[in-house]
Motif scaffolding. Structure first.
Motif, mmCIF file in Angstrom:
data_model
loop_
_atom_site.group_PDB
_atom_site.id
_atom_site.type_symbol
_atom_site.label_atom_id
_atom_site.label_comp_id
_atom_site.label_asym_id
_atom_site.label_seq_id
_atom_site.Cartn_x
_atom_site.Cartn_y
_atom_site.Cartn_z
ATOM 1 N N VAL A 29 14.552 16.802 -5.530
ATOM 2 C CA VAL A 29 13.800 15.694 -4.921
ATOM 3 C C VAL A 29 14.558 15.134 -3.720
ATOM 4 O O VAL A 29 13.969 14.881 -2.658
ATOM 5 C CB VAL A 29 13.537 14.596 -5.962
ATOM 6 N N ILE A 30 15.854 14.947 -3.876
ATOM 7 C CA ILE A 30 16.659 14.413 -2.767
ATOM 8 C C ILE A 30 16.624 15.381 -1.585
ATOM 9 O O ILE A 30 16.419 14.975 -0.430
ATOM 10 C CB ILE A 30 18.108 14.162 -3.225
ATOM 11 N N GLY A 31 16.815 16.669 -1.865
ATOM 12 C CA GLY A 31 16.799 17.650 -0.786
ATOM 13 C C GLY A 31 15.457 17.717 -0.080
ATOM 14 O O GLY A 31 15.392 17.746 1.164
ATOM 15 N N ALA A 32 14.374 17.720 -0.853
ATOM 16 C CA ALA A 32 13.041 17.809 -0.253
ATOM 17 C C ALA A 32 12.717 16.554 0.556
ATOM 18 O O ALA A 32 12.128 16.636 1.648
ATOM 19 C CB ALA A 32 11.996 18.020 -1.345
ATOM 20 N N THR A 33 13.082 15.396 0.012
ATOM 21 C CA THR A 33 12.815 14.141 0.729
ATOM 22 C C THR A 33 13.587 14.085 2.036
ATOM 23 O O THR A 33 13.041 13.705 3.081
ATOM 24 C CB THR A 33 13.184 12.934 -0.153
ATOM 25 N N TYR A 34 14.860 14.462 1.980
ATOM 26 C CA TYR A 34 15.673 14.440 3.200
ATOM 27 C C TYR A 34 15.108 15.412 4.229
ATOM 28 O O TYR A 34 15.000 15.077 5.415
ATOM 29 C CB TYR A 34 17.116 14.806 2.870
#
Length: 579
Positions: A549-554
């Motif tokens: 989630v963090i990677g996709a959001t960033y």
């Protein structure tokens, strides 16, 4: 300026390959148009060679860091926190002696000199490299012997404040592990010779041999003695011999693994004792400032070691946990920033030597923006997912759940220093490319002084449970100071470094990182698992889902905000996939 408990990044710099024009990495964006048919053939070779070297370095670094984590996981599982602190102290001693003697001097002095000799000597620096290796082998052997003889004195200095049992075990392990500095130095020198001859694979892959030997050592320890936490006084002679001897064997195997590569590049070992031909006065002039740089670092590390040995063990985070977290930072730094620095160092060195300072600043600006954009989401993952990471990565065998909780606190704070550390290292290497060792040494004095003041102040102001986290906070602030001072002092030397573009990129990266952090925190909070007592399965779920989630959001925010260093990579991937 690293503040780490092991060999610093000073020894990881790249070197100039033999054919400068044929191996430079292009300074153009990653989405540059295809090479025209009329382009000189060597330009195509340049891009192919650079891409191949970068790929080898990145893959080798990734595998090396991965096997290194397996090694450290087994160390913690076998020894636990208390004995692990002792082992970390004993391992720290030869690495720091090595750093003082050679670690910083290698990149800042020897590699640029080897590069110049490859260009100007009729034999392309062959005899010079033979003289250098001959002198280094003798000096390293003498240093290792002296260090072993002085083991009790070194132990007393670095383990001050601990009881005799602790000091006795450190001393026993040191007799076995201090000879590591000979093999570590030899490995670094051989790697420098290989890099100057355009061979990057072996130096990146050889540390894997070390990791495998040490991992096998502690795997054998667990099989023979079990994985349970012990006190230092419970370590008998058999355990000490296995642990210390296996660690020494790993470094020796690493050095031996580089020898076939020397033959492959055509370098032949020959003893040469005409050391005056090395230009020792020039080496001493350049190396003197590097010794100052490293010496100041040793004083800073001495403070860290002494403070953490006073509080480590049990539930508190001591040297072992501090080093674990620093290794996590160095994994990200090594895979991303060191690969970029290794590729840019020879390019900047050649440009500086030819007076092309505009090219130096272009590479420096691009490198700064790249490491910032790529390392930011990793720092967010370290901060938001500190608890799951600590459980999944470290909580095995004698390394308990309480130890994992202590590790998560240190990792949360340490994440703040990841990007500033990488930028400060890049600027330091820019000085080395000039070549200038004096300015980084002078910058390091107030930087380390600030770090020590903050660390001692935080140690006195907070409880022992925050001691290791306080050390990391002091590190982070000092990295920011180092980057600012370096940027200010670089400008008169090389001109404008594109500060406006760098700050615009950093602003967008901060927005994207904060957005990713908020979404990540929300998702992790909704997932099952008690933060204070995470099971391994719950931690793994949080780590996988939260990280995704963090990677996709960033990535999504980076595309919306048009962070060029990210959008270019995405565009390149799309082209490779045929979209």
């Amino acid at each position: 300026m690293s503040g780490g408990l092991y060999r610093s990044a000073n020894a990881h710099g790249g070197a100039q390959p033999p054919d400068d024009e044929a191996t430079f990495i292009s300074a153009e964006p990653l989405n540059q148009p295809a090479v025209e048919a009329t382009a000189p053939p060597q330009e195509v070779v340049a891009e192919t060679s650079a891409a191949a070297n970068s790929a080898v370095m990145a893959i080798g670094s990734l595998v090396s860091r991965g096997t290194g984590f397996i090694r450290n996981l087994l160390i913690g599982a076998a020894l636990g926190n208390a004995v692990g602190d002792v082992y970390t102290t004993a391992q720290f001693l030869p690495n720091q002696v090595y750093e003082f003697l050679l670690g910083g001097v290698l990149t800042s002095v020897l590699i640029p000199v080897l590069v110049r000799r490859r260009k100007i000597d009729p034999d392309r620096g062959e005899a010079y490299a033979q003289r250098l290796l001959s002198l280094a082998v003798l000096a390293l052997a003498a240093a290792a012997l002296i260090a072993v003889l002085l083991a009790p004195v070194i132990t007393a200095i670095y383990a001050a404040g601990k009881d005799d049992t602790y000091k006795g075990l450190v001393n026993d392990l040191s007799y076995l592990m201090l000879p590591m500095l000979f093999f570590t130095g030899l490995s670094a020198l051989i790697a420098a010779v290989l890099n100057t001859r355009g061979h990057f694979a072996a130096p990146m892959w050889a540390p894997i041999l070390n990791n495998l030997v040490v991992a096998g050592t502690f795997g054998l320890y667990i099989v023979v003695y079990g994985a349970r936490a012990l006190r230092p006084d419970q370590m008998d002679a058999g355990r000490i011999l296995l642990v210390g001897g296996g660690t020494l064997l790993g470094v020796a195997v690493q050095a031996a693994g580089l020898l076939p590569a020397l033959r492959k590049v055509g370098f032949r070992w020959k003893w040469r004792f005409d050391f005056r031909a090395l230009g020792l006065r020039e080496l001493a002039r350049l190396g003197g400032w590097m010794f100052c740089y490293v010496g100041v670092n040793q004083l800073g590390l001495f403070v860290v070691v002494n403070l953490l040995t006073r509080v480590g063990g049990g539930k508190n985070a001591g040297l072992l946990i501090y080093n674990y977290v620093f290794l996590l930072l160095m994994m990200a730094h090594g895979i991303i920033a060191v690969s970029i620095i290794t590729a840019l160092m020879p390019r900047m060195s050649a440009a500086a030597a030819e007076g092309r300072f505009g090219d130096v600043t272009a590479d420096l600006s691009r490198g700064t923006r790249m490491v910032t954009a790529v390392l930011a989401p990793i720092a967010v993952c370290y901060a938001v997912l500190a608890g799951p990471i600590s459980v999944v990565v470290f909580r095995y065998g004698a390394f308990t759940g309480d130890n994992a909780v202590a590790t998560s606190t240190v990792l949360l704070v340490a994440a703040l220093g990841l990007v500033p550390f990488a930028i400060s290292q890049l600027f330091t290497f820019a000085f080395y490319a000039l070549p200038d060792t004096r300015t980084p040494a002078l910058i390091n004095i107030p930087v380390v002084a600030l770090r020590v003041l903050l660390q001692v102040g935080l140690f006195l102001a907070f409880s022992a449970t925050f001691a290791a986290a306080g050390m990391m906070l002091g590190n982070a602030v000092s990295y920011v100071a180092a980057a600012i001072l370096s940027a200010v002092l670089l400008r008169p030397r090389v001109g404008r470094i594109g500060l406006g573009g760098i700050m615009r990129t950093m602003g967008r990266v901060v927005v994207a990182a904060l957005g990713a952090a908020l979404v990540g925190l929300l998702v992790v909070k909704l997932l099952p698992g008690d933060p204070a007592h995470l099971s391994w399965l719950a931690a793994a779920v949080q780590l996988v889902i939260g990280g995704a989630v963090i990677g996709a959001t960033y990535l999504g925010l980076a595309m919306v905000l048009r962070i060029g260093e990210i959008t270019e990579v995405v565009a390149m991937v799309r082209r490779r996939l045929g979209r």
